[in-house]
Design an enzyme around this catalytic site. Sequence first.
Site, short mmCIF file in Angstrom:
data_model
loop_
_atom_site.label_atom_id
_atom_site.label_comp_id
_atom_site.label_asym_id
_atom_site.label_seq_id
_atom_site.Cartn_x
_atom_site.Cartn_y
_atom_site.Cartn_z
N ASN A 20 0.83 -1.20 0.00
CA ASN A 20 0.00 0.00 0.00
C ASN A 20 0.87 1.25 0.00
O ASN A 20 2.05 1.20 0.33
CB ASN A 20 -0.94 0.00 1.21
CG ASN A 20 -1.99 -1.09 1.09
OD1 ASN A 20 -2.52 -1.34 0.02
ND2 ASN A 20 -2.29 -1.75 2.19
N CYS A 21 0.24 2.35 -0.36
CA CYS A 21 0.90 3.66 -0.40
C CYS A 21 1.65 3.90 0.92
O CYS A 21 1.11 3.58 1.97
CB CYS A 21 -0.16 4.74 -0.63
SG CYS A 21 0.53 6.38 -0.81
N PRO A 22 2.85 4.40 0.88
CA PRO A 22 3.58 4.93 -0.26
C PRO A 22 4.56 3.93 -0.89
O PRO A 22 5.36 4.31 -1.72
CB PRO A 22 4.34 6.09 0.35
CG PRO A 22 4.72 5.59 1.71
CD PRO A 22 3.52 4.73 2.15
#
Length: 75
Positions: A13-15
């Site tokens: 998941n981000c980042p």
Amino acid sequence: MQIDKEIDTRGLNCPLPILKAKKALADMASGQLLKVVSTDGGSMRDFQAFAKQTGNELVEQQAAGGEFIHVLRRR
């Protein structure tokens, strides 16, 4: 389209997809293409913003079967 390097960021998941793409692009020559495969739904807008901020060209984006594919050209 001739992809020079591909990275798999599925499950991240981000980042993290952006950070991995940034690291991969740093090792590439100007004009080369990087393909990033992600499962993070937010990656579509994240890569658009990343391209604007870094000057790398976002050549293509597509969503298929829960996966998001981003192709960036190294500036």
